[in-house]
Design a protein around this motif. Structure first.
Motif, PDB file in Angstrom:
ATOM      1  N   PRO A 312       0.834  -1.219   0.000  1.00  0.00           N
ATOM      2  CA  PRO A 312       0.000   0.000   0.000  1.00  0.00           C
ATOM      3  C   PRO A 312       0.860   1.257   0.000  1.00  0.00           C
ATOM      4  O   PRO A 312       0.889   2.017   0.975  1.00  0.00           O
ATOM      5  N   LEU A 313       1.543   1.464  -1.113  1.00  0.00           N
ATOM      6  CA  LEU A 313       2.473   2.590  -1.187  1.00  0.00           C
ATOM      7  C   LEU A 313       1.750   3.883  -1.571  1.00  0.00           C
ATOM      8  O   LEU A 313       1.952   4.930  -0.938  1.00  0.00           O
ATOM      9  N   PHE A 314       0.925   3.835  -2.591  1.00  0.00           N
ATOM     10  CA  PHE A 314       0.263   5.048  -3.073  1.00  0.00           C
ATOM     11  C   PHE A 314      -1.162   5.196  -2.528  1.00  0.00           C
ATOM     12  O   PHE A 314      -1.627   6.298  -2.293  1.00  0.00           O
ATOM     13  N   ASN A 315      -1.813   4.098  -2.367  1.00  0.00           N
ATOM     14  CA  ASN A 315      -3.186   4.138  -1.840  1.00  0.00           C
ATOM     15  C   ASN A 315      -3.257   3.242  -0.617  1.00  0.00           C
ATOM     16  O   ASN A 315      -3.331   2.010  -0.731  1.00  0.00           O
ATOM     17  N   ASN A 316      -3.208   3.863   0.554  1.00  0.00           N
ATOM     18  CA  ASN A 316      -3.260   3.087   1.795  1.00  0.00           C
ATOM     19  C   ASN A 316      -4.667   3.020   2.395  1.00  0.00           C
ATOM     20  O   ASN A 316      -4.860   2.490   3.486  1.00  0.00           O
ATOM     21  N   GLY A 317      -5.651   3.565   1.695  1.00  0.00           N
ATOM     22  CA  GLY A 317      -7.032   3.440   2.133  1.00  0.00           C
ATOM     23  C   GLY A 317      -7.496   4.493   3.125  1.00  0.00           C
ATOM     24  O   GLY A 317      -8.671   4.488   3.512  1.00  0.00           O
ATOM     25  N   ARG A 318      -6.629   5.393   3.551  1.00  0.00           N
ATOM     26  CA  ARG A 318      -7.042   6.394   4.538  1.00  0.00           C
ATOM     27  C   ARG A 318      -8.081   7.360   3.961  1.00  0.00           C
ATOM     28  O   ARG A 318      -9.027   7.755   4.654  1.00  0.00           O
ATOM     29  N   ALA A 319      -7.896   7.749   2.712  1.00  0.00           N
ATOM     30  CA  ALA A 319      -8.850   8.680   2.104  1.00  0.00           C
ATOM     31  C   ALA A 319     -10.236   8.057   2.020  1.00  0.00           C
ATOM     32  O   ALA A 319     -11.253   8.731   2.262  1.00  0.00           O
ATOM     33  N   ALA A 320     -10.302   6.778   1.684  1.00  0.00           N
ATOM     34  CA  ALA A 320     -11.597   6.111   1.594  1.00  0.00           C
ATOM     35  C   ALA A 320     -12.269   6.030   2.961  1.00  0.00           C
ATOM     36  O   ALA A 320     -13.490   6.200   3.079  1.00  0.00           O
ATOM     37  N   VAL A 321     -11.477   5.791   4.000  1.00  0.00           N
ATOM     38  CA  VAL A 321     -12.043   5.758   5.352  1.00  0.00           C
ATOM     39  C   VAL A 321     -12.547   7.130   5.756  1.00  0.00           C
ATOM     40  O   VAL A 321     -13.626   7.264   6.356  1.00  0.00           O
ATOM     41  N   SER A 322     -11.795   8.177   5.426  1.00  0.00           N
ATOM     42  CA  SER A 322     -12.232   9.538   5.751  1.00  0.00           C
ATOM     43  C   SER A 322     -13.533   9.876   5.017  1.00  0.00           C
ATOM     44  O   SER A 322     -14.447  10.489   5.595  1.00  0.00           O
ATOM     45  N   GLN A 323     -13.634   9.477   3.764  1.00  0.00           N
ATOM     46  CA  GLN A 323     -14.851   9.735   3.002  1.00  0.00           C
ATOM     47  C   GLN A 323     -16.031   8.998   3.614  1.00  0.00           C
ATOM     48  O   GLN A 323     -17.113   9.584   3.802  1.00  0.00           O
ATOM     49  N   ALA A 324     -15.858   7.723   3.928  1.00  0.00           N
ATOM     50  CA  ALA A 324     -16.952   6.944   4.499  1.00  0.00           C
ATOM     51  C   ALA A 324     -17.358   7.483   5.867  1.00  0.00           C
ATOM     52  O   ALA A 324     -18.546   7.505   6.214  1.00  0.00           O
ATOM     53  N   THR A 325     -16.391   7.926   6.650  1.00  0.00           N
ATOM     54  CA  THR A 325     -16.703   8.477   7.971  1.00  0.00           C
ATOM     55  C   THR A 325     -17.516   9.764   7.854  1.00  0.00           C
ATOM     56  O   THR A 325     -18.480   9.976   8.603  1.00  0.00           O
ATOM     57  N   ALA A 326     -17.133  10.629   6.912  1.00  0.00           N
ATOM     58  CA  ALA A 326     -17.885  11.873   6.708  1.00  0.00           C
ATOM     59  C   ALA A 326     -19.307  11.571   6.236  1.00  0.00           C
ATOM     60  O   ALA A 326     -20.269  12.221   6.666  1.00  0.00           O
ATOM     61  N   GLU A 327     -19.454  10.591   5.372  1.00  0.00           N
ATOM     62  CA  GLU A 327     -20.787  10.225   4.896  1.00  0.00           C
ATOM     63  C   GLU A 327     -21.640   9.657   6.033  1.00  0.00           C
ATOM     64  O   GLU A 327     -22.847   9.891   6.077  1.00  0.00           O
ATOM     65  N   ARG A 328     -21.008   8.923   6.948  1.00  0.00           N
ATOM     66  CA  ARG A 328     -21.759   8.422   8.105  1.00  0.00           C
ATOM     67  C   ARG A 328     -22.196   9.563   9.003  1.00  0.00           C
ATOM     68  O   ARG A 328     -23.327   9.569   9.514  1.00  0.00           O
ATOM     69  N   GLN A 329     -21.325  10.550   9.203  1.00  0.00           N
ATOM     70  CA  GLN A 329     -21.719  11.705  10.011  1.00  0.00           C
ATOM     71  C   GLN A 329     -22.876  12.457   9.363  1.00  0.00           C
ATOM     72  O   GLN A 329     -23.804  12.903  10.045  1.00  0.00           O
ATOM     73  N   SER A 330     -22.820  12.585   8.031  1.00  0.00           N
ATOM     74  CA  SER A 330     -23.912  13.249   7.326  1.00  0.00           C
ATOM     75  C   SER A 330     -25.212  12.467   7.474  1.00  0.00           C
ATOM     76  O   SER A 330     -26.280  13.053   7.700  1.00  0.00           O
ATOM     77  N   ALA A 331     -25.141  11.149   7.355  1.00  0.00           N
ATOM     78  CA  ALA A 331     -26.340  10.319   7.499  1.00  0.00           C
ATOM     79  C   ALA A 331     -26.913  10.412   8.905  1.00  0.00           C
ATOM     80  O   ALA A 331     -28.134  10.427   9.094  1.00  0.00           O
TER      81      ALA A 331
END
Length: 433
Positions: A312-331
């Motif tokens: 996981p050099l270029f894409n370690n998944g943190r951005a996807a977790v941040s996006q999903a977390t923000a969407e959960r807060q919105s929901a």
């Protein structure tokens, strides 16, 4: 007498009405105008039948059902494991020198099996389950929306039929008034101006009758489009006239378990499951491989084992977790907002339904009875020369307005009650909850 008559009309509050089709009471010496029956005859087409037919042909229900099936299929897809891969390789072939032809061939056959780590499969299943639940709730919402649309269209068609009856009655009364005015003019008891006023009243009444006939046609066409077929017979007048008595304060408001709240909760559950899935995606998967290699020169074979893991050099998944977390807060915020909106909407719908029921229940009260009695007295007095034509026209206009207000109150009640039922409709029980 004129002042007494005017006071009687002024004291008449504009009300609503189940007696909107009732003609003015008969008088011994007067020509009684009769309420014309609707042109549509036959057995009544009930609202239950309309709901039944609409449920069969509704595109909205068909689309919602397809969405549920798609979500269920997505649940099965989410539970599938990754497919293994078979690889066949040929090395040291078709070269030059000793590698010419296949004499130095090394053939390798291997099987690679991906291994998901971090609970990815269970996370996918959780997301799919949440989406299936949401699709199920959306199907229930579509059904509730369809019920609201059918009842609203049915009530509007029923009110149009009732207004048509009133318009026919008013046209008949206007015709009788013109005949009475002509008699008075011919007898020298009134000026020709009264005959012209009566002509104007008749023309307006006939024009109103034509408008109401078109309104009936349009409203019945609208209802027929919703139920998917034309229908014959009048609508159920008893259903339209039925208004339960309302007393006391409004019912307690609890949005828990309603369709709106169930949808908001399902959206939050889906967003929450997406966070878990995004976190599981951060853990790299392994790919295990095993195979055999055959050497052409010696006819020997050897086993091959492999293990691969992405970096996981270029894409370690943190951005996807941040996006999903923000969407959960919105929901979650939308879920809390939905609770406020539903409570307010239910409160207003209860108040509107109660107010409309109160107005409609006044049909048997003094308003309509006073308007009918005033019109009866005005007709008798006009024929006997005790009242002027303006008094008669004013009384007839007041009666027509009171009847129209009665129909409006009934229509408002049925629409408000249907809206209240839509807002308080209970969510279906989801399996597994």
């Amino acid at each position: 007498m004129h002042r007494l008559f005017a006071a009687l009309l002024a004291a008449t509050p504009c009300a609503s009405i189940a007696q909107a089709q009732t003609a003015p009471p008969a008088d011994a010496g007067a020509t009684q105008p009769q309420v014309a029956a609707p042109a549509i005859s036959g057995p009544a087409f009930t609202v239950d039948r309309a709901l039944e037919l609409a449920g069969v042909v509704s595109p909205a229900l068909e689309a919602a059902s397809a969405d549920v099936r798609a979500a269920e299929a997505g649940r099965r897809v989410a539970g599938l494991r990754p497919n293994p891969t078979i690889t066949v390789e040929a090395e040291n072939v078709a070269g030059s020198g000793q590698y010419r032809g296949t004499q130095s061939l090394e053939a390798t056959t291997s099987l690679a099996l991906p291994l998901e780590l971090g609970g990815k499969r269970s996370a996918r299943i959780a997301v799919a389950d949440a989406r299936t639940d949401r699709a199920t709730i959306q199907a229930a919402i579509a059904k509730a929306d369809l019920r609201l649309s059918v009842i609203r269209a049915y009530a509007e068609a029923a009110s149009a039929e009732r207004r048509l009856v009133i318009a026919r009655d008013q046209a008949h009364i206007a015709g009788e008034g013109r005949r009475a005015a002509r008699v008075r003019v011919q007898a020298g008891r009134a000026s020709p101006l009264e005959a012209e006023r009566a002509n104007v009243a008749l023309v307006n009444a006939e024009a109103a009758l034509v408008r109401e006939e078109r309104a009936v046609e349009v409203s019945r066409f609208t209802l027929s489009r919703i139920i998917g077929q034309p229908f014959a017979g009048p609508l159920d007048a008893n259903w339209f006239d039925h208004v339960p008595a309302t007393h006391g304060p409004l019912r307690p408001i609890d949005s828990t378990g309603t369709l709106m709240m169930a949808a908001a909760n399902a959206d939050f559950a889906s967003a929450d499951a997406s966070v878990r899935l995004a976190r599981s995606q951060r853990i790299p998967d392994l790919t295990l491989g095993a195979g055999a290699r055959r050497f052409e020169q010696t006819n020997d074979t050897a086993a091959i084992f492999s293990l691969s893991i992405p970096i996981p050099l270029f894409n370690n998944g943190r951005a996807a977790v941040s996006q999903a977390t923000a969407e959960r807060q919105s929901a979650d915020a939308r879920r809390r907002l939905a609770a406020i909106d539903v409570d307010q909407a239910v409160a207003w719908a209860q108040a509107e339904a109660a107010n409309a029921a109160t107005n409609a229940a006044a049909a048997s009260g003094p308003a309509l009875a006073a308007a009918e009695e005033a019109a009866r007295i005005a007709r008798i007095g006009y024929r006997e020369g005790k009242f002027g034509q303006l008094d008669l026209l004013d009384a007839e206009r007041t009666l027509a307005q009171t009847r129209a207000a009665a129909v409006d109150a009934l229509l408002s009640y049925h629409v408000a009650q249907a809206q209240l039922e839509r807002l308080t409709a209970r969510a279906p029980i989801i399996q597994g909850e």
